[in-house]
Design a protein around this motif. Structure first.
Motif, mmCIF file in Angstrom:
data_model
loop_
_atom_site.group_PDB
_atom_site.id
_atom_site.type_symbol
_atom_site.label_atom_id
_atom_site.label_comp_id
_atom_site.label_asym_id
_atom_site.label_seq_id
_atom_site.Cartn_x
_atom_site.Cartn_y
_atom_site.Cartn_z
ATOM 1 N N PRO A 15 0.642 -1.370 0.005
ATOM 2 C CA PRO A 15 0.099 -0.190 -0.267
ATOM 3 C C PRO A 15 0.765 1.377 0.443
ATOM 4 N N ALA A 16 2.011 1.079 0.427
ATOM 5 C CA ALA A 16 3.547 1.761 0.169
ATOM 6 C C ALA A 16 3.280 3.208 -1.200
ATOM 7 N N TYR A 17 2.992 2.235 -2.059
ATOM 8 C CA TYR A 17 3.221 3.109 -3.421
ATOM 9 C C TYR A 17 2.304 2.532 -4.695
ATOM 10 N N GLN A 18 1.873 3.364 -5.562
ATOM 11 C CA GLN A 18 1.160 3.469 -6.421
ATOM 12 C C GLN A 18 1.978 3.501 -7.839
ATOM 13 N N MET A 19 0.985 1.999 -8.371
ATOM 14 C CA MET A 19 1.992 2.408 -9.777
ATOM 15 C C MET A 19 1.819 3.377 -10.067
ATOM 16 N N VAL A 20 2.061 4.580 -10.961
ATOM 17 C CA VAL A 20 2.200 5.437 -12.026
ATOM 18 C C VAL A 20 1.682 5.113 -13.354
ATOM 19 N N GLU A 21 3.270 4.192 -13.908
ATOM 20 C CA GLU A 21 3.259 3.979 -15.439
ATOM 21 C C GLU A 21 4.074 2.842 -14.740
ATOM 22 N N GLU A 22 3.945 1.779 -15.880
ATOM 23 C CA GLU A 22 5.341 0.851 -16.325
ATOM 24 C C GLU A 22 6.580 0.544 -15.675
ATOM 25 N N GLY A 23 6.845 0.403 -14.517
ATOM 26 C CA GLY A 23 7.904 0.652 -13.332
ATOM 27 C C GLY A 23 7.898 1.694 -12.811
ATOM 28 N N ILE A 24 6.866 2.544 -12.842
ATOM 29 C CA ILE A 24 7.118 3.339 -12.356
ATOM 30 C C ILE A 24 6.529 3.568 -11.193
ATOM 31 N N LYS A 28 6.213 7.437 -0.533
ATOM 32 C CA LYS A 28 7.230 8.346 0.543
ATOM 33 C C LYS A 28 7.758 8.663 0.349
ATOM 34 N N ASN A 29 9.197 9.729 -0.465
ATOM 35 C CA ASN A 29 9.799 10.383 -0.192
ATOM 36 C C ASN A 29 11.493 9.951 1.981
ATOM 37 N N PRO A 30 11.857 8.698 1.071
ATOM 38 C CA PRO A 30 12.562 7.866 3.003
ATOM 39 C C PRO A 30 13.788 9.265 3.276
ATOM 40 N N TYR A 31 13.902 10.439 2.840
ATOM 41 C CA TYR A 31 14.764 11.406 3.444
ATOM 42 C C TYR A 31 13.506 12.857 3.446
ATOM 43 N N TRP A 32 12.453 12.193 3.380
ATOM 44 C CA TRP A 32 11.644 14.192 4.049
ATOM 45 C C TRP A 32 11.181 14.389 4.986
ATOM 46 N N GLN A 33 11.278 15.571 5.549
ATOM 47 C CA GLN A 33 11.281 15.771 6.489
ATOM 48 C C GLN A 33 10.391 16.940 6.218
ATOM 49 N N PRO A 34 9.523 17.383 7.628
ATOM 50 C CA PRO A 34 8.275 18.636 7.606
ATOM 51 C C PRO A 34 9.297 19.792 7.030
ATOM 52 N N GLY A 35 8.129 20.847 6.347
ATOM 53 C CA GLY A 35 9.203 21.389 5.576
ATOM 54 C C GLY A 35 10.317 21.648 4.668
ATOM 55 N N PHE A 36 10.662 20.658 3.751
ATOM 56 C CA PHE A 36 11.833 20.215 3.323
ATOM 57 C C PHE A 36 11.691 19.214 2.709
ATOM 58 N N GLY A 37 11.733 19.411 1.239
ATOM 59 C CA GLY A 37 11.378 17.645 -0.033
ATOM 60 C C GLY A 37 10.233 17.807 0.253
ATOM 61 N N HIS A 38 10.147 16.866 -0.812
ATOM 62 C CA HIS A 38 8.908 16.614 -1.551
ATOM 63 C C HIS A 38 8.766 15.223 -0.388
ATOM 64 N N GLU A 39 7.469 16.258 -0.446
ATOM 65 C CA GLU A 39 6.966 14.522 1.041
ATOM 66 C C GLU A 39 6.217 12.890 0.224
ATOM 67 N N TYR A 40 6.394 13.534 -1.212
ATOM 68 C CA TYR A 40 6.205 11.768 -1.328
ATOM 69 C C TYR A 40 7.610 12.217 -3.532
ATOM 70 N N THR A 82 17.212 6.118 -3.510
ATOM 71 C CA THR A 82 16.522 5.732 -2.541
ATOM 72 C C THR A 82 16.393 4.282 -1.509
ATOM 73 N N ASP A 83 17.211 3.112 -2.469
ATOM 74 C CA ASP A 83 16.850 1.989 -1.727
ATOM 75 C C ASP A 83 18.812 1.970 -2.102
ATOM 76 N N PHE A 84 18.976 1.001 -1.369
ATOM 77 C CA PHE A 84 20.175 0.142 -2.153
ATOM 78 C C PHE A 84 20.236 -1.268 -1.663
ATOM 79 N N SER A 102 12.969 11.344 -8.039
ATOM 80 C CA SER A 102 13.040 12.404 -8.092
ATOM 81 C C SER A 102 11.655 12.440 -7.939
ATOM 82 N N SER A 103 11.409 13.874 -7.955
ATOM 83 C CA SER A 103 10.278 14.356 -7.699
ATOM 84 C C SER A 103 9.649 14.607 -9.158
ATOM 85 N N ASP A 104 10.536 14.713 -9.581
ATOM 86 C CA ASP A 104 9.751 14.631 -11.180
ATOM 87 C C ASP A 104 9.887 13.826 -11.789
#
Length: 143
Positions: A15-24, A28-40, A82-84, A102-104
């Protein structure tokens, strides 16, 4: 680095991931902190093989991915790791597993253009240094 292929980990079915396109996927951004960067962000996972005989990849393996040309992939495609997949890389003798984010979404689409290709560094002489002054240039070619 060669033989870039799509990799779909089991976590993308959760449930933490939603397919947007094949392979994409969007997650949630594992590095996100409130007020810094994109949450998703958008993520994709790829496998590839190191080429220890190539410039910059000497001694490279799934447990020790070399900076050249890996950092060039991150820079050229405006993505970050985002994951090794530590367990997969520790168990593999040849195949490297990485998740990129990426946020883009276009950055992820562009990165996925590496599928089926080879991306490697070639040393330059002092008279033909790359435009950024580095001592190598990047080559991308189809296999």
């Amino acid at each position: 680095m060669k033989n870039f292929q799509n990799y779909t980990p089991e976590k993308y079915a959760g449930p933490a991931y939603q397919m947007v396109e094949e392979g994409i996927y969007r997650g949630k951004n594992p590095y996100w902190q409130p007020g810094f960067g994109h949450e998703y962000i958008y993520v994709t996972s790829l496998t590839f093989e190191m080429e220890p005989d190539c410039y910059g990849e000497e001694g490279g393996c799934p447990q020790d991915i070399t900076q050249i040309p890996f950092e060039d992939i991150l820079d050229n495609y405006s993505v970050y790791v985002t994951d090794f997949y530590d367990e997969l890389n520790q168990a593999s003798a040849l195949t490297c597993y990485q998740e990129f984010g990426s946020s883009d979404i276009q950055d992820i689409r562009n990165l996925r253009s590496l599928t089926g290709k080879r991306f490697y560094a070639v040393p330059c002489g002092p008279d033909d240094a790359d435009s950024d002054g580095s001592d190598y240039k990047i080559v991308m070619e189809s296999l």
